[in-house]
Design a protein around this motif. Structure first.
Motif, PDB file in Angstrom:
ATOM      1  N   ILE A   1     -20.402  33.081  36.678  1.00 41.31           N
ATOM      2  CA  ILE A   1     -21.186  32.015  36.061  1.00 41.31           C
ATOM      3  C   ILE A   1     -22.226  31.606  37.087  1.00 41.31           C
ATOM      4  O   ILE A   1     -21.897  31.197  38.206  1.00 41.31           O
ATOM      5  CB  ILE A   1     -20.298  30.822  35.655  1.00 41.31           C
ATOM      6  CG1 ILE A   1     -19.279  31.271  34.606  1.00 41.31           C
ATOM      7  CG2 ILE A   1     -21.158  29.675  35.134  1.00 41.31           C
ATOM      8  CD1 ILE A   1     -18.257  30.221  34.237  1.00 41.31           C
ATOM      9  N   THR A   2     -23.483  31.760  36.716  1.00 38.89           N
ATOM     10  CA  THR A   2     -24.609  31.469  37.609  1.00 38.89           C
ATOM     11  C   THR A   2     -25.537  30.470  36.926  1.00 38.89           C
ATOM     12  O   THR A   2     -25.321  30.099  35.772  1.00 38.89           O
ATOM     13  CB  THR A   2     -25.392  32.755  37.913  1.00 38.89           C
ATOM     14  OG1 THR A   2     -25.992  33.228  36.691  1.00 38.89           O
ATOM     15  CG2 THR A   2     -24.502  33.842  38.494  1.00 38.89           C
ATOM     16  N   GLY A   3     -26.572  30.081  37.619  1.00 39.92           N
ATOM     17  CA  GLY A   3     -27.568  29.194  37.028  1.00 39.92           C
ATOM     18  C   GLY A   3     -28.215  29.800  35.794  1.00 39.92           C
ATOM     19  O   GLY A   3     -28.619  29.091  34.880  1.00 39.92           O
ATOM     20  N   GLU A   4     -28.282  31.123  35.746  1.00 35.45           N
ATOM     21  CA  GLU A   4     -28.926  31.808  34.624  1.00 35.45           C
ATOM     22  C   GLU A   4     -28.093  31.774  33.341  1.00 35.45           C
ATOM     23  O   GLU A   4     -28.635  31.783  32.247  1.00 35.45           O
ATOM     24  CB  GLU A   4     -29.235  33.251  35.009  1.00 35.45           C
ATOM     25  CG  GLU A   4     -30.247  33.347  36.130  1.00 35.45           C
ATOM     26  CD  GLU A   4     -30.419  34.762  36.632  1.00 35.45           C
ATOM     27  OE1 GLU A   4     -29.811  35.698  36.069  1.00 35.45           O
ATOM     28  OE2 GLU A   4     -31.159  34.932  37.602  1.00 35.45           O
ATOM     29  N   ASN A   5     -26.771  31.780  33.457  1.00 37.01           N
ATOM     30  CA  ASN A   5     -25.929  31.802  32.255  1.00 37.01           C
ATOM     31  C   ASN A   5     -25.050  30.554  32.113  1.00 37.01           C
ATOM     32  O   ASN A   5     -24.214  30.488  31.227  1.00 37.01           O
ATOM     33  CB  ASN A   5     -25.070  33.069  32.215  1.00 37.01           C
ATOM     34  CG  ASN A   5     -24.034  33.127  33.322  1.00 37.01           C
ATOM     35  OD1 ASN A   5     -23.865  32.205  34.105  1.00 37.01           O
ATOM     36  ND2 ASN A   5     -23.337  34.249  33.398  1.00 37.01           N
ATOM     37  N   LEU A   6     -25.257  29.571  32.962  1.00 32.76           N
ATOM     38  CA  LEU A   6     -24.437  28.363  32.969  1.00 32.76           C
ATOM     39  C   LEU A   6     -24.374  27.683  31.617  1.00 32.76           C
ATOM     40  O   LEU A   6     -23.314  27.255  31.170  1.00 32.76           O
ATOM     41  CB  LEU A   6     -24.959  27.386  34.027  1.00 32.76           C
ATOM     42  CG  LEU A   6     -24.243  26.050  34.129  1.00 32.76           C
ATOM     43  CD1 LEU A   6     -22.799  26.250  34.552  1.00 32.76           C
ATOM     44  CD2 LEU A   6     -24.979  25.139  35.088  1.00 32.76           C
TER      45      LEU A   6
END
Length: 72
Positions: free
Chosen positions: A5-10
């Motif tokens: 889970i990253t800023g791109e798919n949060l």
């Protein structure tokens, strides 16, 4: 499938993540589970501290349980 889970798919995983872990520092491990269609269906949050890992949260949608997402 399991993904970080990253800023791109949060945004896809917000409903699975406790509020304290959303903006958490680098000592948190955030993993998400995706179903075969690529939709978010669960997440795991853990903390790494002093050489040990503590599981803080594990959630899988009720309708996706018993399919191996939690085990993965």
């Amino acid at each position: 499938m399991i993904t970080r889970i990253t800023g791109e798919n949060l945004r896809e995983f917000l409903c699975f993540i406790p509020p304290y872990a959303i903006e958490a520092s680098n000592d948190f491990i955030k993993l998400g589970a995706l179903d075969s269609g690529g939709r978010a269906c669960g997440a795991l949050i853990a903390r790494v501290r002093n050489g040990s890992i503590t599981l803080l949260s594990l959630y899988v949608l009720p309708e996706m349980r018993r399919r191996g997402y939690g085990k993965a």
